[in-house]
Write a protein that holds these residues in place. Structure first.
Motif, PDB file in Angstrom:
ATOM      1  N   THR A  24       0.814  -1.214   0.000  1.00  0.00           N
ATOM      2  CA  THR A  24       0.000   0.000   0.000  1.00  0.00           C
ATOM      3  C   THR A  24       0.850   1.267   0.000  1.00  0.00           C
ATOM      4  OG1 THR A  24      -1.760  -1.187   1.143  1.00  0.00           O
ATOM      5  CG2 THR A  24      -1.864   1.224   1.180  1.00  0.00           C
ATOM      6  N   ALA A  25       1.766   1.409   0.951  1.00  0.00           N
ATOM      7  CA  ALA A  25       2.532   2.654   1.069  1.00  0.00           C
ATOM      8  C   ALA A  25       3.546   2.827  -0.058  1.00  0.00           C
ATOM      9  CB  ALA A  25       3.226   2.731   2.434  1.00  0.00           C
ATOM     10  N   LEU A  26       4.330   1.788  -0.351  1.00  0.00           N
ATOM     11  CA  LEU A  26       5.350   1.927  -1.398  1.00  0.00           C
ATOM     12  C   LEU A  26       4.797   1.672  -2.789  1.00  0.00           C
ATOM     13  CD1 LEU A  26       8.616   0.449   0.151  1.00  0.00           C
ATOM     14  CD2 LEU A  26       7.589   2.720   0.419  1.00  0.00           C
ATOM     15  N   GLY A  27       3.668   1.001  -2.891  1.00  0.00           N
ATOM     16  CA  GLY A  27       3.045   0.774  -4.193  1.00  0.00           C
ATOM     17  C   GLY A  27       3.569  -0.417  -4.959  1.00  0.00           C
ATOM     18  N   LEU A  28       4.242  -1.344  -4.282  1.00  0.00           N
ATOM     19  CA  LEU A  28       4.704  -2.557  -4.942  1.00  0.00           C
ATOM     20  C   LEU A  28       3.556  -3.561  -5.037  1.00  0.00           C
ATOM     21  CD1 LEU A  28       8.127  -2.940  -3.090  1.00  0.00           C
ATOM     22  CD2 LEU A  28       7.720  -1.930  -5.330  1.00  0.00           C
ATOM     23  N   THR A  29       3.660  -4.484  -5.958  1.00  0.00           N
ATOM     24  CA  THR A  29       2.637  -5.508  -6.163  1.00  0.00           C
ATOM     25  C   THR A  29       3.070  -6.797  -5.489  1.00  0.00           C
ATOM     26  OG1 THR A  29       2.064  -4.542  -8.298  1.00  0.00           O
ATOM     27  CG2 THR A  29       1.387  -6.826  -7.920  1.00  0.00           C
ATOM     28  N   GLU A  30       2.215  -7.340  -4.622  1.00  0.00           N
ATOM     29  CA  GLU A  30       2.545  -8.625  -4.018  1.00  0.00           C
ATOM     30  C   GLU A  30       2.376  -9.721  -5.064  1.00  0.00           C
ATOM     31  OE1 GLU A  30       1.664 -11.529  -0.209  1.00  0.00           O
ATOM     32  OE2 GLU A  30       0.450  -9.722  -0.456  1.00  0.00           O
ATOM     33  N   THR A  80       9.952  10.225 -10.752  1.00  0.00           N
ATOM     34  CA  THR A  80       9.884  11.679 -10.573  1.00  0.00           C
ATOM     35  C   THR A  80       9.849  12.053  -9.097  1.00  0.00           C
ATOM     36  OG1 THR A  80       7.466  11.801 -10.505  1.00  0.00           O
ATOM     37  CG2 THR A  80       8.522  11.860 -12.705  1.00  0.00           C
ATOM     38  N   ARG A  81      10.108  13.331  -8.841  1.00  0.00           N
ATOM     39  CA  ARG A  81       9.967  13.852  -7.478  1.00  0.00           C
ATOM     40  C   ARG A  81       8.523  13.735  -7.002  1.00  0.00           C
ATOM     41  NH1 ARG A  81      13.534  19.155  -6.209  1.00  0.00           N
ATOM     42  NH2 ARG A  81      15.548  18.328  -6.861  1.00  0.00           N
ATOM     43  N   ALA A  82       7.579  13.937  -7.922  1.00  0.00           N
ATOM     44  CA  ALA A  82       6.162  13.815  -7.550  1.00  0.00           C
ATOM     45  C   ALA A  82       5.866  12.395  -7.077  1.00  0.00           C
ATOM     46  CB  ALA A  82       5.272  14.200  -8.723  1.00  0.00           C
ATOM     47  N   ASP A  83       6.419  11.392  -7.756  1.00  0.00           N
ATOM     48  CA  ASP A  83       6.246  10.004  -7.325  1.00  0.00           C
ATOM     49  C   ASP A  83       6.842   9.797  -5.934  1.00  0.00           C
ATOM     50  OD1 ASP A  83       5.075   9.349  -9.796  1.00  0.00           O
ATOM     51  OD2 ASP A  83       6.988   8.653 -10.636  1.00  0.00           O
ATOM     52  N   LEU A  84       8.017  10.378  -5.716  1.00  0.00           N
ATOM     53  CA  LEU A  84       8.700  10.263  -4.430  1.00  0.00           C
ATOM     54  C   LEU A  84       7.847  10.873  -3.322  1.00  0.00           C
ATOM     55  CD1 LEU A  84      11.426   9.341  -3.136  1.00  0.00           C
ATOM     56  CD2 LEU A  84      12.198  11.703  -3.450  1.00  0.00           C
ATOM     57  N   GLU A  85       7.329  12.060  -3.565  1.00  0.00           N
ATOM     58  CA  GLU A  85       6.515  12.731  -2.555  1.00  0.00           C
ATOM     59  C   GLU A  85       5.199  11.998  -2.310  1.00  0.00           C
ATOM     60  OE1 GLU A  85       7.709  14.874  -0.425  1.00  0.00           O
ATOM     61  OE2 GLU A  85       9.563  14.675  -1.567  1.00  0.00           O
ATOM     62  N   ALA A  86       4.629  11.392  -3.342  1.00  0.00           N
ATOM     63  CA  ALA A  86       3.402  10.617  -3.154  1.00  0.00           C
ATOM     64  C   ALA A  86       3.649   9.441  -2.217  1.00  0.00           C
ATOM     65  CB  ALA A  86       2.868  10.134  -4.500  1.00  0.00           C
ATOM     66  N   ILE A  87       4.811   8.821  -2.336  1.00  0.00           N
ATOM     67  CA  ILE A  87       5.152   7.717  -1.429  1.00  0.00           C
ATOM     68  C   ILE A  87       5.301   8.247  -0.014  1.00  0.00           C
ATOM     69  CG2 ILE A  87       6.939   6.036  -0.809  1.00  0.00           C
ATOM     70  CD1 ILE A  87       7.370   5.659  -3.868  1.00  0.00           C
ATOM     71  N   ALA A  88       5.954   9.397   0.141  1.00  0.00           N
ATOM     72  CA  ALA A  88       6.117   9.987   1.474  1.00  0.00           C
ATOM     73  C   ALA A  88       4.753  10.236   2.120  1.00  0.00           C
ATOM     74  CB  ALA A  88       6.914  11.285   1.392  1.00  0.00           C
ATOM     75  N   VAL A  89       3.817  10.748   1.353  1.00  0.00           N
ATOM     76  CA  VAL A  89       2.468  11.009   1.870  1.00  0.00           C
ATOM     77  C   VAL A  89       1.807   9.706   2.317  1.00  0.00           C
ATOM     78  CG1 VAL A  89       0.144  11.756   1.181  1.00  0.00           C
ATOM     79  CG2 VAL A  89       2.134  13.169   0.617  1.00  0.00           C
ATOM     80  N   ARG A  90       1.945   8.651   1.521  1.00  0.00           N
ATOM     81  CA  ARG A  90       1.331   7.364   1.886  1.00  0.00           C
ATOM     82  C   ARG A  90       1.987   6.769   3.130  1.00  0.00           C
ATOM     83  NH1 ARG A  90       1.513   6.476  -3.866  1.00  0.00           N
ATOM     84  NH2 ARG A  90       3.172   4.914  -3.576  1.00  0.00           N
ATOM     85  N   VAL A  91       3.319   6.875   3.218  1.00  0.00           N
ATOM     86  CA  VAL A  91       4.026   6.348   4.390  1.00  0.00           C
ATOM     87  C   VAL A  91       3.561   7.094   5.639  1.00  0.00           C
ATOM     88  CG1 VAL A  91       6.280   6.194   5.535  1.00  0.00           C
ATOM     89  CG2 VAL A  91       6.036   5.463   3.151  1.00  0.00           C
TER      90      VAL A  91
END
Length: 128
Positions: A24-30, A80-91
């Protein structure tokens, strides 16, 4: 030669927490573990590019006694930085902390570190 996967550990019964973090937070697929390895517990995760090719794989194995990896860590690059920040928000939305203290210390990238739910260090980077 190329890297196939990185393994980190979790304590017995820690799989649901790693699913929330890596999935969920990092967006990887199990992905399903091979039948012969399922009884060991743990969970496997993959990242894919736009064409569906695997770009990263993290295996979380059960270890007893468990000791988190505080220095050794996987480092995942996002586009992208936007992708990075989206992960930070989810974490952070999931109750995790994002350590931005080394944000600009890796030439050509911006980055941060997080701890998975069991204390394993994970680095996330994006091109500067």
């Amino acid at each position: 030669m190329r890297l196939h996967h990185v393994q980190v550990a979790c304590p017995p019964g820690g799989e649901d927490a790693v699913r929330r973090f890596y999935g969920t937070a990092l967006g990887l697929t199990e992905v399903a573990k091979p039948e012969a390895l399922r009884a060991r517990g743990g969970a496997w995760f993959r990242a894919h590019d736009d064409a569906g090719a695997v770009t990263a794989e993290i295996h979380v194995g059960v270890e007893e006694p468990f000791v988190p990896a505080r220095k050794a860590h996987p480092a995942l690059v996002v586009a992208t930085r936007a992708d990075l920040e989206a992960i930070a928000v989810r974490v952070e939305g999931g109750g995790g902390e994002v350590d931005r203290s080394q944000r600009d210390t890796f030439p050509g990238h911006v980055r941060f570190h997080v701890l998975d739910p069991h204390g394993n260090r994970v680095e996330l980077l994006a091109p500067a």
